[in-house]
Design a protein around this motif. Structure first.
Motif, PDB file in Angstrom:
ATOM      1  N   LEU A  32       0.829  -1.208   0.000  1.00 11.77           N
ATOM      2  CA  LEU A  32       0.000   0.000   0.000  1.00 11.77           C
ATOM      3  C   LEU A  32       0.859   1.252   0.000  1.00 11.77           C
ATOM      4  N   LEU A  33       1.893   1.265   0.828  1.00  9.37           N
ATOM      5  CA  LEU A  33       2.770   2.435   0.905  1.00  9.37           C
ATOM      6  C   LEU A  33       3.508   2.652  -0.406  1.00  9.37           C
ATOM      7  N   GLN A  34       3.945   1.574  -1.041  1.00 10.84           N
ATOM      8  CA  GLN A  34       4.636   1.701  -2.326  1.00 10.84           C
ATOM      9  C   GLN A  34       3.699   2.237  -3.409  1.00 10.84           C
ATOM     10  N   VAL A  35       2.470   1.737  -3.451  1.00 11.62           N
ATOM     11  CA  VAL A  35       1.498   2.235  -4.427  1.00 11.62           C
ATOM     12  C   VAL A  35       1.178   3.696  -4.137  1.00 11.62           C
ATOM     13  N   SER A  36       1.032   4.019  -2.864  1.00 10.91           N
ATOM     14  CA  SER A  36       0.744   5.395  -2.471  1.00 10.91           C
ATOM     15  C   SER A  36       1.842   6.345  -2.933  1.00 10.91           C
ATOM     16  N   ASP A  37       3.100   5.896  -2.832  1.00  7.16           N
ATOM     17  CA  ASP A  37       4.227   6.725  -3.279  1.00  7.16           C
ATOM     18  C   ASP A  37       4.132   7.088  -4.753  1.00  7.16           C
ATOM     19  N   SER A  38       3.565   6.219  -5.574  1.00  5.84           N
ATOM     20  CA  SER A  38       3.482   6.490  -7.012  1.00  5.84           C
ATOM     21  C   SER A  38       2.203   7.223  -7.407  1.00  5.84           C
ATOM     22  N   THR A  39       1.263   7.339  -6.479  1.00  8.38           N
ATOM     23  CA  THR A  39      -0.022   7.965  -6.789  1.00  8.38           C
ATOM     24  C   THR A  39       0.110   9.447  -7.102  1.00  8.38           C
ATOM     25  N   LEU A  40       0.785  10.194  -6.248  1.00  6.65           N
ATOM     26  CA  LEU A  40       0.892  11.647  -6.428  1.00  6.65           C
ATOM     27  C   LEU A  40       1.540  12.021  -7.755  1.00  6.65           C
ATOM     28  N   PRO A  41       2.693  11.429  -8.128  1.00  8.77           N
ATOM     29  CA  PRO A  41       3.273  11.792  -9.425  1.00  8.77           C
ATOM     30  C   PRO A  41       2.352  11.463 -10.601  1.00  8.77           C
ATOM     31  N   THR A  42       1.642  10.356 -10.506  1.00  7.25           N
ATOM     32  CA  THR A  42       0.736   9.963 -11.584  1.00  7.25           C
ATOM     33  C   THR A  42      -0.418  10.959 -11.710  1.00  7.25           C
ATOM     34  N   ASP A 150      -1.720   2.718  14.549  1.00 10.93           N
ATOM     35  CA  ASP A 150      -0.454   2.283  15.134  1.00 10.93           C
ATOM     36  C   ASP A 150       0.654   2.225  14.079  1.00 10.93           C
ATOM     37  N   ALA A 151       0.313   1.813  12.845  1.00 13.19           N
ATOM     38  CA  ALA A 151       1.300   1.803  11.752  1.00 13.19           C
ATOM     39  C   ALA A 151       1.737   3.224  11.451  1.00 13.19           C
ATOM     40  N   THR A 152       0.813   4.163  11.484  1.00 12.52           N
ATOM     41  CA  THR A 152       1.160   5.568  11.260  1.00 12.52           C
ATOM     42  C   THR A 152       2.124   6.052  12.336  1.00 12.52           C
ATOM     43  N   SER A 153       1.879   5.681  13.577  1.00  7.79           N
ATOM     44  CA  SER A 153       2.790   6.057  14.674  1.00  7.79           C
ATOM     45  C   SER A 153       4.183   5.454  14.451  1.00  7.79           C
ATOM     46  N   ALA A 154       4.237   4.211  13.983  1.00  6.98           N
ATOM     47  CA  ALA A 154       5.536   3.576  13.725  1.00  6.98           C
ATOM     48  C   ALA A 154       6.283   4.315  12.623  1.00  6.98           C
ATOM     49  N   LEU A 155       5.562   4.746  11.580  1.00  7.06           N
ATOM     50  CA  LEU A 155       6.197   5.501  10.506  1.00  7.06           C
ATOM     51  C   LEU A 155       6.648   6.877  10.973  1.00  7.06           C
TER      52      LEU A 155
END
Length: 159
Positions: A32-42, A150-155
């Motif tokens: 999900l994070l990897q796909v999210s990273d490519s969303t904004l440029p697209t 909790d994942a957001t806190s870890a990041l």
């Protein structure tokens, strides 16, 4: 000349978490994070905007900001933020308005046409997420929400 593919690094964490392997949930989150990273440029390319302009529109959807506040949110200079606002204003996506209490300042607000274009770009994602959320039970939603928070806190620990 052919060569064997490079070995993938062992993802087992060392130290206190030695031997830990990512679960399917962690692997899904990583995807999900990897796909999210490519969303904004697209999306920026589709809208014929820079990534900074697209990121700015995303912020203007939820709040009015002055150029200096936008600079802080994006982590850029005030001059760069002013340039972004100038370009978005020239395209009719935002408008500058006088600040309610400080006559020296302006706030930048998304125009109706800017909102329509932004929401049109994001509509397929919103629809997919709404459909996904509708399929969850209340109990599942509580677990997913806790996991994501909790994942957001870890990041955020990396920031």
């Amino acid at each position: 000349m052919s060569s064997a593919p490079a070995e993938r690094p062992d993802l087992a964490v060392t130290g206190a978490h030695a031997g830990w392997r990512p679960s399917e949930a962690i692997e899904a989150l990583d995807t999900l994070l990897q796909v999210s990273d490519s969303t904004l440029p697209t999306l920026a390319r589709r809208a014929h905007l820079s990534e900074s302009e697209m990121r700015s529109l995303r912020h203007f959807v939820t709040e009015d900001l002055g150029p200096a506040e936008l600079a802080r949110v994006l982590g850029i200079s005030s001059a760069a933020a002013t340039g972004i606002v100038d370009r978005l204003e020239a395209r009719g996506h935002v408008e500058r308005l006088p600040h309610d209490t400080d006559r020296r300042r302006t706030v930048v607000r998304l125009t109706d046409s800017g909102m329509r274009e932004t929401l049109t770009l994001l509509q397929p994602m919103f629809q997919g997420l709404a459909d996904l959320d509708a399929r969850l039970t209340d109990e599942e939603r509580v677990v997913v929400t806790r996991f994501l928070r909790d994942a957001t806190s870890a990041l955020k620990a990396l920031l």
